[in-house]
Design a protein around this motif. Sequence first.
Motif, PDB file in Angstrom:
ATOM      1  N   VAL A  94     -26.724  28.326 107.184  1.00 46.54           N
ATOM      2  CA  VAL A  94     -27.406  27.040 107.087  1.00 46.54           C
ATOM      3  C   VAL A  94     -28.172  26.989 105.770  1.00 46.54           C
ATOM      4  CG1 VAL A  94     -29.126  25.508 108.125  1.00 46.54           C
ATOM      5  CG2 VAL A  94     -27.601  26.866 109.583  1.00 46.54           C
ATOM      6  N   ARG A  95     -27.943  25.925 105.017  1.00 44.75           N
ATOM      7  CA  ARG A  95     -28.546  25.720 103.703  1.00 44.75           C
ATOM      8  C   ARG A  95     -29.465  24.508 103.774  1.00 44.75           C
ATOM      9  NH1 ARG A  95     -28.211  22.861  99.178  1.00 44.75           N
ATOM     10  NH2 ARG A  95     -27.890  23.920  97.200  1.00 44.75           N
ATOM     11  N   ARG A  96     -30.747  24.704 103.484  1.00 46.16           N
ATOM     12  CA  ARG A  96     -31.734  23.605 103.483  1.00 46.16           C
ATOM     13  C   ARG A  96     -32.228  23.395 102.052  1.00 46.16           C
ATOM     14  NH1 ARG A  96     -35.083  21.110 106.953  1.00 46.16           N
ATOM     15  NH2 ARG A  96     -34.413  22.440 108.671  1.00 46.16           N
ATOM     16  N   ALA A  97     -32.011  22.203 101.511  1.00 52.69           N
ATOM     17  CA  ALA A  97     -32.487  21.864 100.164  1.00 52.69           C
ATOM     18  C   ALA A  97     -33.969  21.541 100.260  1.00 52.69           C
ATOM     19  CB  ALA A  97     -31.702  20.690  99.606  1.00 52.69           C
ATOM     20  N   VAL A  98     -34.805  22.434  99.774  1.00 50.63           N
ATOM     21  CA  VAL A  98     -36.257  22.319  99.916  1.00 50.63           C
ATOM     22  C   VAL A  98     -36.890  21.492  98.804  1.00 50.63           C
ATOM     23  CG1 VAL A  98     -38.407  23.656  99.998  1.00 50.63           C
ATOM     24  CG2 VAL A  98     -36.358  24.529 101.140  1.00 50.63           C
ATOM     25  N   SER A  99     -36.432  21.679  97.579  1.00 52.40           N
ATOM     26  CA  SER A  99     -37.081  21.001  96.449  1.00 52.40           C
ATOM     27  C   SER A  99     -36.724  19.518  96.418  1.00 52.40           C
ATOM     28  CB  SER A  99     -36.695  21.669  95.130  1.00 52.40           C
ATOM     29  OG  SER A  99     -35.312  21.853  95.029  1.00 52.40           O
ATOM     30  N   PRO A 100     -37.683  18.681  96.040  1.00 56.86           N
ATOM     31  CA  PRO A 100     -37.408  17.252  95.938  1.00 56.86           C
ATOM     32  C   PRO A 100     -36.308  17.000  94.911  1.00 56.86           C
ATOM     33  CG  PRO A 100     -39.776  17.649  95.875  1.00 56.86           C
ATOM     34  CD  PRO A 100     -39.094  18.982  95.752  1.00 56.86           C
ATOM     35  N   PRO A 101     -35.304  16.214  95.272  1.00 58.57           N
ATOM     36  CA  PRO A 101     -34.220  15.923  94.326  1.00 58.57           C
ATOM     37  C   PRO A 101     -34.657  14.911  93.271  1.00 58.57           C
ATOM     38  CG  PRO A 101     -33.848  14.747  96.363  1.00 58.57           C
ATOM     39  CD  PRO A 101     -35.082  15.596  96.561  1.00 58.57           C
ATOM     40  N   ARG A 102     -33.871  14.862  92.200  1.00 59.73           N
ATOM     41  CA  ARG A 102     -34.025  13.845  91.162  1.00 59.73           C
ATOM     42  C   ARG A 102     -35.364  13.897  90.440  1.00 59.73           C
ATOM     43  NH1 ARG A 102     -32.620  12.104  95.786  1.00 59.73           N
ATOM     44  NH2 ARG A 102     -34.537  10.971  96.095  1.00 59.73           N
ATOM     45  N   THR A 103     -35.991  15.059  90.412  1.00 66.41           N
ATOM     46  CA  THR A 103     -37.208  15.183  89.613  1.00 66.41           C
ATOM     47  C   THR A 103     -36.801  15.677  88.229  1.00 66.41           C
ATOM     48  OG1 THR A 103     -37.602  17.481  90.241  1.00 66.41           O
ATOM     49  CG2 THR A 103     -38.552  15.771  91.677  1.00 66.41           C
ATOM     50  N   SER A 104     -37.753  15.811  87.342  1.00 61.66           N
ATOM     51  CA  SER A 104     -37.441  16.295  85.993  1.00 61.66           C
ATOM     52  C   SER A 104     -37.342  17.820  85.938  1.00 61.66           C
ATOM     53  CB  SER A 104     -38.503  15.804  85.002  1.00 61.66           C
ATOM     54  OG  SER A 104     -39.769  16.299  85.407  1.00 61.66           O
ATOM     55  N   VAL A 110     -33.785  26.498  97.614  1.00 62.85           N
ATOM     56  CA  VAL A 110     -32.945  26.376  98.797  1.00 62.85           C
ATOM     57  C   VAL A 110     -33.341  27.454  99.792  1.00 62.85           C
ATOM     58  CG1 VAL A 110     -30.569  26.427  99.648  1.00 62.85           C
ATOM     59  CG2 VAL A 110     -31.054  25.489  97.381  1.00 62.85           C
ATOM     60  N   ASP A 111     -33.549  27.068 101.039  1.00 55.86           N
ATOM     61  CA  ASP A 111     -33.856  27.991 102.135  1.00 55.86           C
ATOM     62  C   ASP A 111     -32.548  28.234 102.881  1.00 55.86           C
ATOM     63  OD1 ASP A 111     -35.111  29.453 104.150  1.00 55.86           O
ATOM     64  OD2 ASP A 111     -35.875  27.682 105.186  1.00 55.86           O
ATOM     65  N   VAL A 112     -32.207  29.510 103.108  1.00 53.29           N
ATOM     66  CA  VAL A 112     -30.937  29.843 103.735  1.00 53.29           C
ATOM     67  C   VAL A 112     -31.158  30.726 104.963  1.00 53.29           C
ATOM     68  CG1 VAL A 112     -28.691  30.974 103.422  1.00 53.29           C
ATOM     69  CG2 VAL A 112     -29.730  29.724 101.523  1.00 53.29           C
ATOM     70  N   GLU A 113     -30.458  30.390 106.052  1.00 49.95           N
ATOM     71  CA  GLU A 113     -30.371  31.247 107.239  1.00 49.95           C
ATOM     72  C   GLU A 113     -28.927  31.725 107.291  1.00 49.95           C
ATOM     73  OE1 GLU A 113     -31.771  29.306 110.789  1.00 49.95           O
ATOM     74  OE2 GLU A 113     -33.444  28.419 109.681  1.00 49.95           O
ATOM     75  N   PHE A 114     -28.741  33.047 107.263  1.00 47.32           N
ATOM     76  CA  PHE A 114     -27.415  33.637 107.133  1.00 47.32           C
ATOM     77  C   PHE A 114     -27.134  34.509 108.354  1.00 47.32           C
ATOM     78  CE2 PHE A 114     -23.967  35.758 104.912  1.00 47.32           C
ATOM     79  CZ  PHE A 114     -23.551  34.810 103.988  1.00 47.32           C
ATOM     80  N   PRO A 115     -26.116  34.186 109.148  1.00 46.00           N
ATOM     81  CA  PRO A 115     -25.836  34.906 110.387  1.00 46.00           C
ATOM     82  C   PRO A 115     -25.487  36.381 110.168  1.00 46.00           C
ATOM     83  CG  PRO A 115     -24.627  32.836 110.310  1.00 46.00           C
ATOM     84  CD  PRO A 115     -25.210  33.055 108.950  1.00 46.00           C
ATOM     85  N   ALA A 116     -25.768  37.183 111.177  1.00 45.06           N
ATOM     86  CA  ALA A 116     -25.410  38.598 111.158  1.00 45.06           C
ATOM     87  C   ALA A 116     -23.906  38.740 110.968  1.00 45.06           C
ATOM     88  CB  ALA A 116     -25.840  39.267 112.459  1.00 45.06           C
ATOM     89  N   GLY A 117     -23.515  39.634 110.083  1.00 45.78           N
ATOM     90  CA  GLY A 117     -22.101  39.914 109.849  1.00 45.78           C
ATOM     91  C   GLY A 117     -21.387  38.933 108.951  1.00 45.78           C
TER      92      GLY A 117
END
Length: 189
Positions: A94-104, A110-117
Amino acid sequence: MEQELETAIGVRIRRLRTDRNLKLDDLATASGVSRAMISRIERGEASPTAALLARVCAALGLSLSAFFAEEGEAAPLLRRQDQQVWRDPETGYVRRAVSPPRTSSDVDIVDVEFPAGARVSFPPHAAASGMTQHIWMFDGEMEMTTGDNTVHRLLPGDCLFMPVAEGHVFHNPGPAPARYCVVLDRRRH
């Protein structure tokens, strides 16, 4: 919500492809992804894996972060409930885009949850030449293989710096999900 994002991914790929005057065959050749698969993704009939989407983005001259950045007006604050979340259909990461888009800013978080294996390979791509990233571990463990085939074992609190363009492999060898932050610098160093 997930189906809306999958549809939006297909629409965005089609728009980027047509904006660049690329035919399906051109994008297929440049990305190494079949014409049929790209067509299915554009029509919302297939959900791309992380590795496949990375190859298509590279062929379009984009990083995954740039691809997921939404269009419209910039805002300095992005609330958690408004952050774009995408799940890789192959591995479940799961990839979550944390930073506000379209800024300068040239930095994406990006916050990532990565399954075992789970394991995801991102091929080298020239479009990301000069871009760098930090992988900062919060929970679990990860094995990161960099472009020169060096394997780094990351544990909570560890931070790995690496170029993006060389390609890399993310692998969670542990029995529990891993959680980490990717801090991507899109500047060309």
